[in-house]
Design an enzyme around this catalytic site. Sequence first.
Site, PDB file in Angstrom:
ATOM      1  N   GLU A 145     -14.702 -26.787  35.869  1.00  0.00           N
ATOM      2  CA  GLU A 145     -15.846 -26.098  35.266  1.00  0.00           C
ATOM      3  C   GLU A 145     -15.539 -25.420  33.928  1.00  0.00           C
ATOM      4  O   GLU A 145     -15.829 -24.246  33.740  1.00  0.00           O
ATOM      5  CB  GLU A 145     -16.414 -25.065  36.246  1.00  0.00           C
ATOM      6  CG  GLU A 145     -16.844 -25.695  37.552  1.00  0.00           C
ATOM      7  CD  GLU A 145     -17.538 -24.726  38.508  1.00  0.00           C
ATOM      8  OE1 GLU A 145     -17.620 -23.530  38.190  1.00  0.00           O
ATOM      9  OE2 GLU A 145     -18.000 -25.192  39.565  1.00  0.00           O
ATOM     10  N   GLU A 252     -18.086 -32.876  45.314  1.00  0.00           N
ATOM     11  CA  GLU A 252     -18.561 -31.706  46.076  1.00  0.00           C
ATOM     12  C   GLU A 252     -20.016 -31.895  46.501  1.00  0.00           C
ATOM     13  O   GLU A 252     -20.851 -31.011  46.322  1.00  0.00           O
ATOM     14  CB  GLU A 252     -18.429 -30.421  45.230  1.00  0.00           C
ATOM     15  CG  GLU A 252     -17.021 -30.193  44.700  1.00  0.00           C
ATOM     16  CD  GLU A 252     -16.826 -28.851  43.991  1.00  0.00           C
ATOM     17  OE1 GLU A 252     -17.741 -27.998  44.050  1.00  0.00           O
ATOM     18  OE2 GLU A 252     -15.755 -28.661  43.396  1.00  0.00           O
TER      19      GLU A 252
HETATM   20  C1  XIL Z   1     -17.425 -22.357  46.491  1.00  0.00           C
HETATM   21  C2  XIL Z   1     -17.016 -22.191  47.935  1.00  0.00           C
HETATM   22  O1  XIL Z   1     -17.623 -23.205  48.685  1.00  0.00           O
HETATM   23  C3  XIL Z   1     -17.430 -20.837  48.429  1.00  0.00           C
HETATM   24  O2  XIL Z   1     -16.955 -20.628  49.748  1.00  0.00           O
HETATM   25  C4  XIL Z   1     -16.893 -19.757  47.503  1.00  0.00           C
HETATM   26  O3  XIL Z   1     -17.361 -18.510  47.927  1.00  0.00           O
HETATM   27  C5  XIL Z   1     -17.343 -20.035  46.084  1.00  0.00           C
HETATM   28  O4  XIL Z   1     -16.910 -21.307  45.716  1.00  0.00           O
HETATM   29  N1  XIL Z   1     -17.835 -25.426  42.460  1.00  0.00           N
HETATM   30  C6  XIL Z   1     -16.547 -25.471  42.906  1.00  0.00           C
HETATM   31  C7  XIL Z   1     -16.209 -24.937  44.248  1.00  0.00           C
HETATM   32  O5  XIL Z   1     -15.684 -26.066  42.239  1.00  0.00           O
HETATM   33  O6  XIL Z   1     -14.939 -24.388  44.278  1.00  0.00           O
HETATM   34  C8  XIL Z   1     -17.211 -23.906  44.696  1.00  0.00           C
HETATM   35  O7  XIL Z   1     -16.892 -23.566  46.025  1.00  0.00           O
HETATM   36  C9  XIL Z   1     -18.610 -24.444  44.567  1.00  0.00           C
HETATM   37  C10 XIL Z   1     -18.942 -24.779  43.146  1.00  0.00           C
END
Ligand code: XIL
Length: 493
Positions: A145, A252
């Site tokens: 990100e 994701e």
């Molecule tokens: C999220 C997790 O799922 C949560 O448990 C945490 O509180 C916040 O992060 N992009 C990403 C992930 O790369 O690491 C994130 O995961 C969701 C968005």
Amino acid sequence: MGTLLVLGTRPAAAATEPPPLRELADGAGIRLGVAVAWPELGRRPEVARLVARHFHSITPENALKWAPIEHQQGRRDLAAADALVGWALEHGLTVKGHALVWDQEIPAWLLGRESAELQSALDAHLSATLDEFGTGVHQWDVVNEALDPQGQLAPSPFITAFGPGHIDAAFRAVRRRLPDALLLYNDYDLSAGGPKTTGLLRLVDGMQARGVPLDGVGIQSHLDIARPPPPEALPALLAALHERGLVAHISELDVRIGRAGGARWGREAAQAWHVHRVARACIEAPACTALTVWGLYDGDHWTAREGLQREGPVLLDRALQPKSAFHALAAALRGEAPPVCTENIIEHGDLEDGARGWTTGGGVLRRTQAAAHSGDFGLHHDQRTAEWQGPVRDLSAHLGAGLDWRVALQARHDGPSDQPLRLTLRLEDDGGERFVPLAKVVAPPGEWVTLATEWTPKLEGPLRRADLYLEGPAAGVAVDVDDMQAGVVCPDS
Ligand code: XIL
């Protein structure tokens, strides 16, 4: 008591557990992964069993992030990461390391440090993590990100301290330690086809021109049925990455449904279609080698942990049972259409086995042979005392936003002259009560006509009422209805 015991020990209904998704994925030529959290995986044997049954790999959801590992500077807590990685390797699953360099979920003690201190802390974190896990983990989200929604480098403590070169530097540092690992750049909103997609390709092109060891891109794919990306954008991005010799992961995947209006069934149908669409895009693209869903089941998704009750973004429900999204993924892996797209939600629409589900606001409804359009039975409605009276079907358990809907039925009247036959939907939700005209046919006496339509429901919040009326003929005219069907209309993908 005795009865309870008997019930309690009754063997489970002939378990028809769906086949392992990973076997279907082998046939489709992609690998399937799932994000998992600790201690959930260790605490619930059924969760662990399902993860091992359906997936090739796991991504530790949080356990490898910097903040959970190093809350206190210099005191690395590897319990959760060790447990997850150890469990996966023991069970023959591979692990994707997530995420080495990210400006979110970094330890609080880092903030406000001078550049030199930040640099040495980051170096120390990278080398420690790769020393600890580099032998077992061969795929890494090296940078996560880094782009803002406009596709520009987002402001972050790292950019402030090291300038834009820090992304290149991170990849080079990881490559030096792990010459054979797959090194990925991972980001959200990449498949929307807008400035962020353009920004990603600019970033990647620059890295390649500078000889940075980038192997591929993780396309996060946190989707929302209320704000769907244009369907052609993902295949286009996958093709663009392939042209550049890069690998792509759907890294994701989850599909939010909480912001869309309507009943859960319809919203989950839209979710299923998006899961299918993304999976098919991955399967069909030579660049795309893996698809990871962000969480195994709705009860432990991070939105559930945050108390968002209307969500339910992944493949299994809170009771660990497969949802439409699960079946849609299985269908995509088999090269079939999502089952939900052909499903008819109207029970007893043909009136052959009964008339349950049919009601009316006035007059008398009867299931009779004289009213059959096909088969042996149809529905006869007489003693109507107003134009709006007619057979009614309740769609409130199904109708949801996110996909178009279709309804079709056969109808006729016994009036002395042509009469209008109309399908009208009476809706009630957070947008108030309203009547939506869906179809109208002016029908000659005694002749069966087809009333059929497709429409996009405009819904707000939970549905309180969704009654579909057949109405229109003058009071006193009787109507017959038969062969009703309704369901979602999935776009071709
Ligand atoms: C999220 C997790 O799922 C949560 O448990 C945490 O509180 C916040 O992060 N992009 C990403 C992930 O790369 O690491 C994130 O995961 C969701 C968005």
